[in-house]
Design a protein around this motif. Structure first.
Motif, PDB file in Angstrom:
ATOM      1  N   GLY A  69      17.238  17.527  30.571  1.00  0.00           N
ATOM      2  CA  GLY A  69      16.844  18.467  29.527  1.00  0.00           C
ATOM      3  C   GLY A  69      16.124  17.762  28.396  1.00  0.00           C
ATOM      4  O   GLY A  69      15.342  16.850  28.605  1.00  0.00           O
ATOM      5  N   SER A  70      16.390  18.189  27.188  1.00  0.00           N
ATOM      6  CA  SER A  70      15.714  17.596  26.036  1.00  0.00           C
ATOM      7  C   SER A  70      16.548  16.525  25.356  1.00  0.00           C
ATOM      8  O   SER A  70      16.077  15.877  24.430  1.00  0.00           O
ATOM      9  N   ASN A  71      17.776  16.311  25.793  1.00  0.00           N
ATOM     10  CA  ASN A  71      18.655  15.350  25.121  1.00  0.00           C
ATOM     11  C   ASN A  71      18.230  13.911  25.357  1.00  0.00           C
ATOM     12  O   ASN A  71      18.178  13.115  24.415  1.00  0.00           O
ATOM     13  N   LYS A  72      17.945  13.560  26.593  1.00  0.00           N
ATOM     14  CA  LYS A  72      17.627  12.172  26.906  1.00  0.00           C
ATOM     15  C   LYS A  72      16.336  11.695  26.226  1.00  0.00           C
ATOM     16  O   LYS A  72      16.330  10.613  25.626  1.00  0.00           O
ATOM     17  N   PRO A  73      15.226  12.456  26.269  1.00  0.00           N
ATOM     18  CA  PRO A  73      14.037  12.002  25.539  1.00  0.00           C
ATOM     19  C   PRO A  73      14.270  11.877  24.035  1.00  0.00           C
ATOM     20  O   PRO A  73      13.759  10.960  23.394  1.00  0.00           O
ATOM     21  N   LEU A 120      16.514   6.207  19.236  1.00  0.00           N
ATOM     22  CA  LEU A 120      16.842   4.778  19.320  1.00  0.00           C
ATOM     23  C   LEU A 120      15.635   3.898  19.025  1.00  0.00           C
ATOM     24  O   LEU A 120      15.759   2.852  18.386  1.00  0.00           O
ATOM     25  N   GLU A 121      14.457   4.331  19.481  1.00  0.00           N
ATOM     26  CA  GLU A 121      13.258   3.544  19.208  1.00  0.00           C
ATOM     27  C   GLU A 121      12.927   3.542  17.717  1.00  0.00           C
ATOM     28  O   GLU A 121      12.575   2.497  17.152  1.00  0.00           O
ATOM     29  N   ILE A 122      13.065   4.673  17.065  1.00  0.00           N
ATOM     30  CA  ILE A 122      12.804   4.745  15.623  1.00  0.00           C
ATOM     31  C   ILE A 122      13.824   3.912  14.854  1.00  0.00           C
ATOM     32  O   ILE A 122      13.464   3.173  13.923  1.00  0.00           O
ATOM     33  N   ILE A 123      15.086   3.989  15.241  1.00  0.00           N
ATOM     34  CA  ILE A 123      16.127   3.188  14.579  1.00  0.00           C
ATOM     35  C   ILE A 123      15.854   1.695  14.762  1.00  0.00           C
ATOM     36  O   ILE A 123      16.004   0.904  13.829  1.00  0.00           O
ATOM     37  N   PHE A 125       6.917  11.416  22.897  1.00  0.00           N
ATOM     38  CA  PHE A 125       8.011  12.374  22.947  1.00  0.00           C
ATOM     39  C   PHE A 125       7.485  13.784  23.231  1.00  0.00           C
ATOM     40  O   PHE A 125       8.041  14.513  24.053  1.00  0.00           O
ATOM     41  N   LYS A 126       6.401  14.170  22.563  1.00  0.00           N
ATOM     42  CA  LYS A 126       5.831  15.496  22.792  1.00  0.00           C
ATOM     43  C   LYS A 126       5.318  15.642  24.220  1.00  0.00           C
ATOM     44  O   LYS A 126       5.465  16.709  24.827  1.00  0.00           O
ATOM     45  N   MET A 161       8.330  16.104  26.462  1.00  0.00           N
ATOM     46  CA  MET A 161       8.912  17.424  26.294  1.00  0.00           C
ATOM     47  C   MET A 161       8.041  18.500  26.930  1.00  0.00           C
ATOM     48  O   MET A 161       8.547  19.493  27.439  1.00  0.00           O
ATOM     49  N   LYS A 162       6.742  18.302  26.937  1.00  0.00           N
ATOM     50  CA  LYS A 162       5.848  19.253  27.569  1.00  0.00           C
ATOM     51  C   LYS A 162       6.028  19.240  29.088  1.00  0.00           C
ATOM     52  O   LYS A 162       5.886  20.268  29.744  1.00  0.00           O
ATOM     53  N   ARG A 163       6.345  18.072  29.638  1.00  0.00           N
ATOM     54  CA  ARG A 163       6.566  17.964  31.086  1.00  0.00           C
ATOM     55  C   ARG A 163       7.877  18.563  31.532  1.00  0.00           C
ATOM     56  O   ARG A 163       8.038  18.868  32.703  1.00  0.00           O
ATOM     57  N   GLN A 164       8.827  18.670  30.623  1.00  0.00           N
ATOM     58  CA  GLN A 164      10.127  19.225  30.999  1.00  0.00           C
ATOM     59  C   GLN A 164       9.959  20.658  31.471  1.00  0.00           C
ATOM     60  O   GLN A 164       9.206  21.428  30.892  1.00  0.00           O
ATOM     61  N   LYS A 165      10.679  21.032  32.480  1.00  0.00           N
ATOM     62  CA  LYS A 165      10.554  22.379  33.029  1.00  0.00           C
ATOM     63  C   LYS A 165      11.218  23.428  32.144  1.00  0.00           C
ATOM     64  O   LYS A 165      10.718  24.524  31.981  1.00  0.00           O
TER      65      LYS A 165
END
Length: 77
Positions: free
Chosen positions: A15-19, A25-28, A65-66, A69-73
């Motif tokens: 879903g959208s949680n993992k991305p 984590l990358e921003i942190i 990230f966008k 998220m666009k690839r997510q079904k």
């Protein structure tokens, strides 16, 4: 070879949680690196590191990230 499991479809498995977690984590990590550089008390190097960090986040992290998220079904993005 195709597997019939819950995790076989990589685009809808997490879903959208993992991305979001990877982006967070990358921003942190980038902010921690900038903070560590600022602890050396070189003002110009600290300013440059924060600018480079912001530039990297704006030009690489957020568009990636966008795109994911666009690839997510099952995405509302």
């Amino acid at each position: 070879m195709r597997y019939n499991t819950k995790w076989s479809d990589r685009r809808s498995a997490a879903g959208s949680n993992k991305p979001f977690i990877y982006m967070f984590l990358e921003i942190i990590t980038i902010l921690m690196a900038c903070w560590l550089i600022s602890k050396f008390d070189f003002l110009i190097v600290s300013i440059i590191s924060y600018l480079v960090g912001m530039y990297y986040i704006i030009t690489s992290v957020i568009p990636r990230f966008k795109k994911v998220m666009k690839r997510q079904k099952k995405s509302q993005y």
